[in-house]
Enzyme design. Structure first.
Site, PDB file in Angstrom:
ATOM      1  N   HIS A 119      21.375   5.030  15.196  1.00 16.63           N
ATOM      2  CA  HIS A 119      21.556   4.450  16.537  1.00 16.63           C
ATOM      3  C   HIS A 119      20.209   4.077  17.147  1.00 16.63           C
ATOM      4  CE1 HIS A 119      25.855   5.206  17.903  1.00 16.63           C
ATOM      5  NE2 HIS A 119      25.826   5.466  16.613  1.00 16.63           N
ATOM      6  N   TYR A 151       7.724 -16.044  17.341  1.00 22.03           N
ATOM      7  CA  TYR A 151       8.932 -15.881  18.153  1.00 22.03           C
ATOM      8  C   TYR A 151       9.838 -17.106  18.014  1.00 22.03           C
ATOM      9  CZ  TYR A 151       6.661 -11.830  20.227  1.00 22.03           C
ATOM     10  OH  TYR A 151       6.057 -10.605  20.397  1.00 22.03           O
ATOM     11  N   GLU A 200       0.422  -3.057   6.510  1.00 19.58           N
ATOM     12  CA  GLU A 200       1.189  -3.919   5.603  1.00 19.58           C
ATOM     13  C   GLU A 200       0.323  -4.937   4.877  1.00 19.58           C
ATOM     14  OE1 GLU A 200       4.762  -5.470   7.287  1.00 19.58           O
ATOM     15  OE2 GLU A 200       5.380  -3.514   8.050  1.00 19.58           O
ATOM     16  N   ASN A 241      19.016 -20.565  17.172  1.00 15.71           N
ATOM     17  CA  ASN A 241      18.734 -21.346  18.384  1.00 15.71           C
ATOM     18  C   ASN A 241      17.222 -21.483  18.546  1.00 15.71           C
ATOM     19  OD1 ASN A 241      18.407 -22.468  20.866  1.00 15.71           O
ATOM     20  ND2 ASN A 241      19.704 -21.004  21.971  1.00 15.71           N
ATOM     21  N   ARG A 244      11.922 -17.269  23.946  1.00 10.77           N
ATOM     22  CA  ARG A 244      11.807 -16.226  24.965  1.00 10.77           C
ATOM     23  C   ARG A 244      12.903 -15.160  24.795  1.00 10.77           C
ATOM     24  NH1 ARG A 244       9.163 -16.052  30.086  1.00 10.77           N
ATOM     25  NH2 ARG A 244       8.316 -18.093  29.595  1.00 10.77           N
ATOM     26  N   CYS A 295      24.738   8.658  13.805  1.00 15.47           N
ATOM     27  CA  CYS A 295      26.056   9.253  13.608  1.00 15.47           C
ATOM     28  C   CYS A 295      26.341   9.187  12.112  1.00 15.47           C
ATOM     29  CB  CYS A 295      27.104   8.503  14.425  1.00 15.47           C
ATOM     30  SG  CYS A 295      27.449   6.848  13.788  1.00 15.47           S
ATOM     31  N   ASN A 309      14.864  -3.864  20.895  1.00 13.55           N
ATOM     32  CA  ASN A 309      15.175  -3.404  19.537  1.00 13.55           C
ATOM     33  C   ASN A 309      15.176  -1.871  19.464  1.00 13.55           C
ATOM     34  OD1 ASN A 309      15.215  -2.931  16.776  1.00 13.55           O
ATOM     35  ND2 ASN A 309      13.053  -3.469  16.493  1.00 13.55           N
ATOM     36  N   CYS A 316      10.113  -5.635  14.392  1.00 13.51           N
ATOM     37  CA  CYS A 316       9.632  -6.491  15.488  1.00 13.51           C
ATOM     38  C   CYS A 316       8.110  -6.575  15.523  1.00 13.51           C
ATOM     39  CB  CYS A 316      10.206  -6.044  16.828  1.00 13.51           C
ATOM     40  SG  CYS A 316       9.943  -4.334  17.223  1.00 13.51           S
ATOM     41  N   HIS A 317       7.427  -5.629  14.846  1.00 12.07           N
ATOM     42  CA  HIS A 317       5.955  -5.729  14.797  1.00 12.07           C
ATOM     43  C   HIS A 317       5.500  -6.926  13.968  1.00 12.07           C
ATOM     44  CE1 HIS A 317       7.206  -3.338  11.297  1.00 12.07           C
ATOM     45  NE2 HIS A 317       6.136  -3.807  10.683  1.00 12.07           N
ATOM     46  N   SER A 322       2.676 -18.024  18.287  1.00  4.12           N
ATOM     47  CA  SER A 322       2.379 -19.199  17.454  1.00  4.12           C
ATOM     48  C   SER A 322       0.878 -19.474  17.384  1.00  4.12           C
ATOM     49  CB  SER A 322       3.142 -20.420  17.964  1.00  4.12           C
ATOM     50  OG  SER A 322       2.892 -20.590  19.332  1.00  4.12           O
ATOM     51  N   CYS A 346      31.232   7.474  18.350  1.00  2.00           N
ATOM     52  CA  CYS A 346      30.277   8.070  17.432  1.00  2.00           C
ATOM     53  C   CYS A 346      29.880   9.455  17.930  1.00  2.00           C
ATOM     54  CB  CYS A 346      29.025   7.212  17.355  1.00  2.00           C
ATOM     55  SG  CYS A 346      29.331   5.556  16.747  1.00  2.00           S
TER      56      CYS A 346
END
Ligand SMILES: [Zn+2]
Length: 175
Positions: free
Chosen positions: A26, A113, A173, A122, A127, A21, A136, A144-145, A150, A2
């Protein structure tokens, strides 16, 4: 291989740094100096290219997506292209986690999570899902925010150095 170009743009959560690219993004993330001590959000700040280096200026799709995300999120559509060399779907658990989050957890939603680990194939890997979030490279775009604990705690953002940013995005949001 790239050929990488880069841009800096303004945003309500401070300056964002992007590399990309011709095939897609990226990296996108706040510049390194932004942390919980220096974070100064401004919801009226527009998204504008401040500078760029390399062959390509910041992709229009990315610029428009960010403007929509911050200012007219009800109109939010398809996320900008991610370069397959960075975000390949065939790869590791980490990439399955990114993909699961991107495809399933939309604006205004949250997930734990553990639930994210299960979505990525899985359910025992909460973790590892947390580690995938830390690595990320696509801040906001791979959201990811939106991943919380839990027990309802928001959890750490950027290794715990930008928790106020996570809080700001979640609040943004909920409006
Ligand atoms: Zn690329």
């Amino acid at each position: 291989m790239c050929e990488i170009s880069s841009s800096i743009c303004t945003s309500p959560i401070g300056l964002l740094s992007l590399t990309y690219c011709s095939k897609g993004l990226h990296f996108i993330g706040q510049i390194k100096s932004i942390n919980d001590e220096s974070f100064l959000p401004d919801e009226n700040q527009t998204v504008e290219i401040q500078s760029w280096h390399g062959k390509l200026t910041m992709p229009e799709s990315c610029l428009n997506w960010l403007r929509t995300y911050f200012h007219t999120p009800k109109k939010l559509t398809k996320t900008p292209e991610l370069c397959p060399n960075v975000a390949s779907e065939k790869g590791s658990f980490q990439e399955s986690v990114w993909r699961a989050l991107l495809d399933n957890v939309h604006f205004g939603q949250t997930i734990t999570y553990g639930q994210l680990a299960e979505l990525a194939g899985n359910k025992k890997a909460a973790r590892a899902a947390g580690t995938a979030m830390l690595r990320n490279p696509f801040q906001i775009i791979v959201p990811c925010h939106r991943v919380i604990r839990s027990n309802g705690d928001i959890g750490n953002y950027s290794g715990g150095t930008r928790n106020l940013v996570k809080l700001w995005l979640l609040k943004h949001e909920k409006q």
